[in-house]
Design a protein around this motif. Structure first.
Motif, mmCIF file in Angstrom:
data_model
loop_
_atom_site.group_PDB
_atom_site.id
_atom_site.type_symbol
_atom_site.label_atom_id
_atom_site.label_comp_id
_atom_site.label_asym_id
_atom_site.label_seq_id
_atom_site.Cartn_x
_atom_site.Cartn_y
_atom_site.Cartn_z
ATOM 1 N N GLU A 31 14.941 -29.065 73.653
ATOM 2 C CA GLU A 31 13.875 -28.140 74.050
ATOM 3 C C GLU A 31 12.821 -28.864 74.885
ATOM 4 O O GLU A 31 12.384 -28.368 75.934
ATOM 5 C CB GLU A 31 13.239 -27.536 72.800
ATOM 6 C CG GLU A 31 12.151 -26.516 73.075
ATOM 7 C CD GLU A 31 11.575 -25.963 71.792
ATOM 8 O OE1 GLU A 31 11.178 -24.782 71.783
ATOM 9 O OE2 GLU A 31 11.518 -26.714 70.793
ATOM 10 N N ILE A 34 14.264 -29.873 78.501
ATOM 11 C CA ILE A 34 14.367 -28.770 79.455
ATOM 12 C C ILE A 34 12.985 -28.283 79.862
ATOM 13 O O ILE A 34 12.735 -27.968 81.029
ATOM 14 C CB ILE A 34 15.204 -27.627 78.853
ATOM 15 C CG1 ILE A 34 16.629 -28.120 78.567
ATOM 16 C CG2 ILE A 34 15.244 -26.424 79.791
ATOM 17 C CD1 ILE A 34 17.496 -27.114 77.834
ATOM 18 N N ALA A 75 19.415 -21.489 72.772
ATOM 19 C CA ALA A 75 19.384 -20.234 73.526
ATOM 20 C C ALA A 75 19.259 -19.045 72.585
ATOM 21 O O ALA A 75 18.551 -18.071 72.876
ATOM 22 C CB ALA A 75 20.647 -20.108 74.383
ATOM 23 N N TYR A 78 15.694 -18.467 71.426
ATOM 24 C CA TYR A 78 14.793 -17.900 72.432
ATOM 25 C C TYR A 78 15.202 -16.491 72.859
ATOM 26 O O TYR A 78 14.473 -15.845 73.615
ATOM 27 C CB TYR A 78 14.737 -18.806 73.663
ATOM 28 C CG TYR A 78 13.742 -19.934 73.520
ATOM 29 C CD1 TYR A 78 12.423 -19.781 73.941
ATOM 30 C CD2 TYR A 78 14.109 -21.140 72.944
ATOM 31 C CE1 TYR A 78 11.501 -20.805 73.799
ATOM 32 C CE2 TYR A 78 13.196 -22.174 72.798
ATOM 33 C CZ TYR A 78 11.893 -22.001 73.229
ATOM 34 O OH TYR A 78 10.981 -23.018 73.084
ATOM 35 N N LEU A 85 16.168 -19.127 77.492
ATOM 36 C CA LEU A 85 16.910 -20.278 78.002
ATOM 37 C C LEU A 85 18.173 -19.770 78.671
ATOM 38 O O LEU A 85 18.976 -19.077 78.048
ATOM 39 C CB LEU A 85 17.264 -21.235 76.858
ATOM 40 C CG LEU A 85 18.084 -22.472 77.248
ATOM 41 C CD1 LEU A 85 17.313 -23.343 78.234
ATOM 42 C CD2 LEU A 85 18.458 -23.275 76.002
ATOM 43 N N TRP A 92 20.416 -26.061 82.850
ATOM 44 C CA TRP A 92 19.710 -25.209 81.894
ATOM 45 C C TRP A 92 18.225 -25.192 82.216
ATOM 46 O O TRP A 92 17.644 -26.214 82.574
ATOM 47 C CB TRP A 92 19.939 -25.719 80.473
ATOM 48 C CG TRP A 92 21.366 -25.602 80.044
ATOM 49 C CD1 TRP A 92 22.374 -26.492 80.280
ATOM 50 C CD2 TRP A 92 21.956 -24.515 79.337
ATOM 51 N NE1 TRP A 92 23.557 -26.034 79.759
ATOM 52 C CE2 TRP A 92 23.334 -24.823 79.163
ATOM 53 C CE3 TRP A 92 21.466 -23.319 78.818
ATOM 54 C CZ2 TRP A 92 24.212 -23.975 78.502
ATOM 55 C CZ3 TRP A 92 22.342 -22.470 78.148
ATOM 56 C CH2 TRP A 92 23.694 -22.799 77.996
ATOM 57 N N PHE A 94 14.301 -22.917 81.279
ATOM 58 C CA PHE A 94 13.542 -21.842 80.648
ATOM 59 C C PHE A 94 13.016 -20.925 81.744
ATOM 60 O O PHE A 94 12.451 -21.394 82.737
ATOM 61 C CB PHE A 94 12.371 -22.400 79.835
ATOM 62 C CG PHE A 94 12.786 -23.030 78.541
ATOM 63 C CD1 PHE A 94 13.353 -22.261 77.535
ATOM 64 C CD2 PHE A 94 12.617 -24.387 78.325
ATOM 65 C CE1 PHE A 94 13.746 -22.832 76.330
ATOM 66 C CE2 PHE A 94 13.004 -24.975 77.129
ATOM 67 C CZ PHE A 94 13.572 -24.190 76.130
#
Length: 224
Positions: A31, A34, A75, A78, A85, A92, A94
């Protein structure tokens, strides 16, 4: 003793729709990785950092499956939130939830827009790449100004892919990773099939007093 659980994170060892158990530390590390990157981060790069930072358990038999499970779990956490995501442009990232994007137009600056001729050129390059300027002109049926190519280059939607081995060795053009990011595509295979874009438009009479149609325009990602 009850384990303290942070919002949006799984407790240690809990699996999410997968047979692979994912550690909370792995989720938090991915997390953060990204989130810290402006551009999409590839699965390979994520795997390298996880491996180097102790994010993959030592007894993991299939490291690739563990990384994939970690991304799937993140993913899933979220899903349905304001930020999601997604896998886009080979990596990848956000992004704002698609259903909320239109609601942000009042607080976000309006981007510059591309004219219809520029978008037509971009579509031809996307579906016929790699292609030369002469091939683009042949498909469109009109000459292609350098300004159109310069606009697409400035917007980071296209890039040169080399030269065609014919007399004059003209430049071959193709779409860039910025094109994939802008249109939210994982890769070029996600492009709609050309036949899906063709629709029958009935002939309609146009009044001689009617003003000409304004060029179609779409957001320019370089201003976003």
């Amino acid at each position: 003793m009850n384990e303290t659980r942070q919002p949006g994170l799984l407790p240690e060892g809990e699996a999410v729709e997968t047979l692979v158990e994912v550690r909370e530390f792995s989720l938090r590390l991915v997390e953060a990785l990204i989130f810290a990157r402006a551009d999409p981060l590839s699965t390979r790069a994520i795997a390298e950092v996880l491996g180097a930072q102790g994010g993959i358990p030592h007894d993991t038999a299939d490291r690739d499956a563990y990384v994939a499970a970690t991304l799937a779990a993140l993913a899933a956490q979220y899903a349905g939130r304001g930020v999601v995501l997604v896998e886009v442009a080979g990596g990848w990232q956000f992004r704002t939830a698609p259903d909320l994007a239109p609601r942000l137009t009042r607080v976000m600056p309006r981007p510059r827009r591309l004219a219809r001729s520029t978008m037509e050129t971009l579509a031809i390059i996307a579906y016929h790449q790699p292609c030369t300027r002469a091939e683009i002109e042949e498909i469109r049926g009109v000459s292609l100004s350098q300004q159109v190519l310069d606009t697409l280059l400035e917007a980071e939607l296209i890039m040169p892919l080399g030269r065609k081995e014919v007399p004059g060795r003209p430049i071959l053009w193709g779409t860039s990773s910025g094109f994939l990011r802008h249109f939210g595509l994982k890769d070029l295979g996600d492009l709609p099939r050309r036949e899906e874009l063709l629709v029958d438009v009935p002939d309609t009479a146009v009044s001689p007093d009617a003003p000409p149609d304004a060029p179609d325009e779409v957001p320019d990602p370089s201003a976003s």
